[in-house]
Every structure is written in C-alpha cells, then in structure tokens.
Design a protein around this motif. Structure first.
Motif, mmCIF file in Angstrom:
data_model
loop_
_atom_site.group_PDB
_atom_site.id
_atom_site.type_symbol
_atom_site.label_atom_id
_atom_site.label_comp_id
_atom_site.label_asym_id
_atom_site.label_seq_id
_atom_site.Cartn_x
_atom_site.Cartn_y
_atom_site.Cartn_z
ATOM 1 N N PRO A 148 -4.599 4.283 8.234
ATOM 2 C CA PRO A 148 -5.904 3.629 8.159
ATOM 3 C C PRO A 148 -5.978 2.306 8.906
ATOM 4 N N MET A 149 -4.826 1.678 9.166
ATOM 5 C CA MET A 149 -4.851 0.369 9.810
ATOM 6 C C MET A 149 -5.024 0.521 11.318
ATOM 7 N N LYS A 150 -5.591 -0.520 11.928
ATOM 8 C CA LYS A 150 -5.907 -0.488 13.360
ATOM 9 C C LYS A 150 -4.826 -1.143 14.212
ATOM 10 N N GLY A 151 -4.157 -2.147 13.647
ATOM 11 C CA GLY A 151 -3.203 -2.891 14.457
ATOM 12 C C GLY A 151 -3.934 -3.842 15.394
ATOM 13 N N PRO A 152 -3.294 -4.336 16.451
ATOM 14 C CA PRO A 152 -1.876 -4.086 16.735
ATOM 15 C C PRO A 152 -0.966 -4.959 15.881
ATOM 16 N N PHE A 153 0.268 -4.469 15.707
ATOM 17 C CA PHE A 153 1.289 -5.228 15.009
ATOM 18 C C PHE A 153 2.203 -5.897 16.024
ATOM 19 N N ASP A 154 2.618 -7.098 15.707
ATOM 20 C CA ASP A 154 3.582 -7.807 16.556
ATOM 21 C C ASP A 154 5.002 -7.351 16.260
ATOM 22 N N ILE A 155 5.237 -6.924 15.024
ATOM 23 C CA ILE A 155 6.576 -6.515 14.584
ATOM 24 C C ILE A 155 6.439 -5.339 13.630
ATOM 25 N N ILE A 156 7.290 -4.331 13.809
ATOM 26 C CA ILE A 156 7.368 -3.221 12.862
ATOM 27 C C ILE A 156 8.816 -3.052 12.420
ATOM 28 N N PHE A 157 9.037 -3.044 11.122
ATOM 29 C CA PHE A 157 10.315 -2.685 10.528
ATOM 30 C C PHE A 157 10.201 -1.254 10.025
ATOM 31 N N CYS A 158 11.062 -0.369 10.498
ATOM 32 C CA CYS A 158 11.144 0.996 9.969
ATOM 33 C C CYS A 158 12.628 1.332 9.881
ATOM 34 N N ARG A 159 13.264 0.834 8.832
ATOM 35 C CA ARG A 159 14.723 0.896 8.731
ATOM 36 C C ARG A 159 15.147 1.911 7.677
ATOM 37 N N ASN A 160 16.081 2.769 8.103
ATOM 38 C CA ASN A 160 16.649 3.782 7.203
ATOM 39 C C ASN A 160 15.572 4.693 6.619
ATOM 40 N N VAL A 161 14.615 5.037 7.464
ATOM 41 C CA VAL A 161 13.538 5.954 7.095
ATOM 42 C C VAL A 161 13.645 7.251 7.886
ATOM 43 N N LYS A 178 0.840 -1.194 0.000
ATOM 44 C CA LYS A 178 0.000 0.000 0.000
ATOM 45 C C LYS A 178 0.874 1.243 0.000
ATOM 46 N N GLN A 179 0.407 2.299 -0.676
ATOM 47 C CA GLN A 179 1.073 3.601 -0.590
ATOM 48 C C GLN A 179 0.608 4.293 0.683
ATOM 49 N N LEU A 180 1.559 4.866 1.438
ATOM 50 C CA LEU A 180 1.215 5.515 2.704
ATOM 51 C C LEU A 180 2.245 6.578 3.044
ATOM 52 N N ASN A 181 1.769 7.746 3.406
ATOM 53 C CA ASN A 181 2.608 8.803 3.961
ATOM 54 C C ASN A 181 2.601 8.628 5.474
ATOM 55 N N LEU A 182 3.746 8.355 6.059
ATOM 56 C CA LEU A 182 3.830 8.077 7.500
ATOM 57 C C LEU A 182 3.390 9.255 8.354
ATOM 58 N N LEU A 183 3.408 10.462 7.803
ATOM 59 C CA LEU A 183 3.030 11.632 8.583
ATOM 60 C C LEU A 183 1.530 11.897 8.551
ATOM 61 N N HIS A 184 0.821 11.173 7.702
ATOM 62 C CA HIS A 184 -0.618 11.339 7.620
ATOM 63 C C HIS A 184 -1.328 10.329 8.520
ATOM 64 N N GLN A 185 -2.631 10.333 8.501
ATOM 65 C CA GLN A 185 -3.406 9.387 9.305
ATOM 66 C C GLN A 185 -3.174 7.969 8.803
ATOM 67 N N ARG A 191 3.887 6.997 17.814
ATOM 68 C CA ARG A 191 2.795 6.337 17.091
ATOM 69 C C ARG A 191 3.092 4.848 16.892
ATOM 70 N N TYR A 192 4.344 4.509 16.607
ATOM 71 C CA TYR A 192 4.707 3.095 16.493
ATOM 72 C C TYR A 192 4.460 2.368 17.813
ATOM 73 N N HIS A 193 4.802 3.022 18.912
ATOM 74 C CA HIS A 193 4.610 2.416 20.228
ATOM 75 C C HIS A 193 3.145 2.068 20.456
ATOM 76 N N LYS A 194 2.256 2.977 20.091
ATOM 77 C CA LYS A 194 0.820 2.729 20.263
ATOM 78 C C LYS A 194 0.333 1.621 19.326
ATOM 79 N N MET A 195 0.950 1.503 18.176
ATOM 80 C CA MET A 195 0.495 0.533 17.172
ATOM 81 C C MET A 195 1.021 -0.879 17.442
ATOM 82 N N LEU A 196 2.073 -0.992 18.264
ATOM 83 C CA LEU A 196 2.644 -2.302 18.570
ATOM 84 C C LEU A 196 1.864 -3.015 19.669
ATOM 85 N N ALA A 197 1.755 -4.327 19.554
ATOM 86 C CA ALA A 197 1.195 -5.156 20.617
ATOM 87 C C ALA A 197 2.141 -5.138 21.814
ATOM 88 N N GLU A 198 1.636 -5.511 22.963
ATOM 89 C CA GLU A 198 2.484 -5.600 24.151
ATOM 90 C C GLU A 198 3.645 -6.556 23.883
#
Length: 283
Positions: free
Chosen positions: A218-231, A209-216, A246-253
C-alpha cells in the motif's frame, strides 16, 4: 502452488499426541507456499508439527486431518496458521556493523542528498518483535542533523502477533543486553517488573503494520533505506528475484538495502552495487 518435491517419509511418530502423515505435511507445505512464499523442505516436518500441535490443542481437534480440512480458503484459521509457522528470531543491534554504517555513512550521505526536502523514509521489512526498527530509530535519534526532518520508519511483518508486540515497545531486561551503552538513554526501566520500555520519542518515529510481502504494497515510497534481513532465506529463488525487483523500484536513487548475513544477491539481482558485509546500494 509449489511443485511436489521428492517424498521423504515422515519422521517416527513415537509418543506424539497427534499423528501427522506426509500427506498432511505436504498439504500444509503447499498452503504455506501459496500464502506466504515460504518454502518448507521435508526436514522441517518436526518443526511444523511442534508449532501446529499447539493450534490443534487450542481448537480442540484430534488429528492433523481435521486441521488440514480447516485450512480452506477464507478460513479464519489461516491468520493463526501464518502466525504459527513464521520464524521470528531477532535481537537489538543484530549485525551491529549495519548500524555503524548507518551512523557513519548512510545517514550523512542522505542528509546531504535530501537537505532541500528534509525527508527520510526507512522500511524494516520483516521487523519481527521490533528490535530491528527500534535499533534503527535509536541510531537515527543519536545522529546529529535530523532534528527538524520529516523522518519516519515503517516496520512490517507477516505475523500480526509480533507486530503488536513491537508496537508496545516493552521487553524483558535480558532482551536488551545487546544495546550499546550510547543508546541506553532511550530506554526506561520499570523497577517493579524489570521490564524495559522504549522511550516515547523513539517509538513515535515508527509505524508498525502487518504486511505480506508477496501481496500488493500500500505504501508509495520512495524509501531511502530498506532492511530485509533473514527473510528471503525462506523463499525460493524465483520469489527472491521478484521481491528484490520490487525493492529496487521502491528505493530512491542511491538508496541502501541491507540483507541478512546468510543471504546474498548472487544470481538473484543485478540491480544493486555491493558495499560489502551484506550492504547494497541501488544502481
């Protein structure tokens, strides 16, 4: 809008096809920041000239003044502008220790933790042309225990062109040299073209999907793993703080966060425990 930095004169124009003044660059820099959060320092003027000169030729424009005038709010050129200025350096199994950690530690822990739901969600934020999410998907496919799971990978990028390339899952053979031998079974080679296609069962695990990280988001999560490398290296510290919150809120415990080798969370976030080698876990 980003604050005005100390002026540095534009590099010598030499035999350039187009003249780009410092005022042109400052205008482009401010639009880039407003749209994407990317901070363009003055030493990036030559890079920006090279990338946008192609747009001037394509549009039949004669000057950067004309191009800057074109970048008005709601202009259709803004889409092409974003695609042109973003950087998309990537490779299969780049920073291979991250994928070793998935296989030996993160995936086994998630299997135990989510056994009741059999649900796994992973986000590759800044997926570029797809090598990262496909590396994740191959590692997932090779890990025992997930065969009956609802396991999905979301792959997003600001640049719509690279998202489309990732969705196709077709690469030149030299792009695939970094794939370890244990994962080459997930590749199909076209003998007539020499191109490599990712196997369909691996592709099916990923939604591009195309997504601007600074915008809203659309996904609800939670995610078990997030890769955000060299961004985030392209963002100022204030933008980084907001993004990692925002990543912290989107990650599962207990979820895992992977960032790039030149990045760290020092003075940016206290919400994660460092596991070493740019790997973190949600506190």
């Amino acid at each position: 809008m980003v604050g005005v930095s100390k002026r540095v004169e534009a590099p010598s124009q030499g035999n350039r096809e187009f003249t780009m003044t410092y005022a042109n660059f400052a205008h482009i820099r401010d639009i880039a920041y407003d749209l994407t959060g990317i901070t363009l320092s003055d030493h990036k003027q030559n890079m920006i000239y090279g990338r946008l000169a192609r747009r001037l030729r394509a549009l039949g424009l004669s000057s950067f003044d004309d191009y800057c005038n074109l970048l008005s709010e709601d202009s259709p050129e803004l889409h092409e502008f974003i695609n042109a200025i973003t950087t998309n350096l990537t490779a299969f199994f780049r920073e291979n220790h991250h994928f070793d950690f998935l296989k030996t530690t993160a995936f086994p822990n998630i299997i135990r933790k989510n056994m009741a739901s059999k649900r796994l969600r992973i986000w590759s934020a800044g997926c570029s042309t797809g090598e990262e999410p496909y590396s994740i998907a191959m590692t997932l496919s090779a890990t025992a225990g997930f065969s009956q799971w609802n396991a999905k990978i979301l792959a997003t990028d600001l640049d719509s062109n690279v998202v489309d390339k990732g969705r196709r899952g077709i690469y030149q053979e030299d792009r695939c040299t970094g794939i370890p031998n244990e994962y080459t079974r997930y590749l199909k080679r076209n003998p007539s073209t020499g191109e490599i296609k990712i196997r369909e069962d691996v592709q099916e695990k990923i939604a591009f999907k195309q997504l601007n990280l600074l915008h809203q988001w659309p996904m609800k999560g939670p995610f078990d793993i997030i890769f955000c490398r060299n961004v985030v290296i392209y963002f100022d510290q204030e933008t980084q703080k907001k993004l990692f919150a925002r990543y912290h809120k989107m990650l599962a415990e207990g979820g895992y966060l992977f960032i790039g080798h030149s990045e760290n969370l020092n003075r940016v976030s206290n919400d994660f425990t460092s596991l070493g080698k740019t790997m973190y876990q949600k506190k």
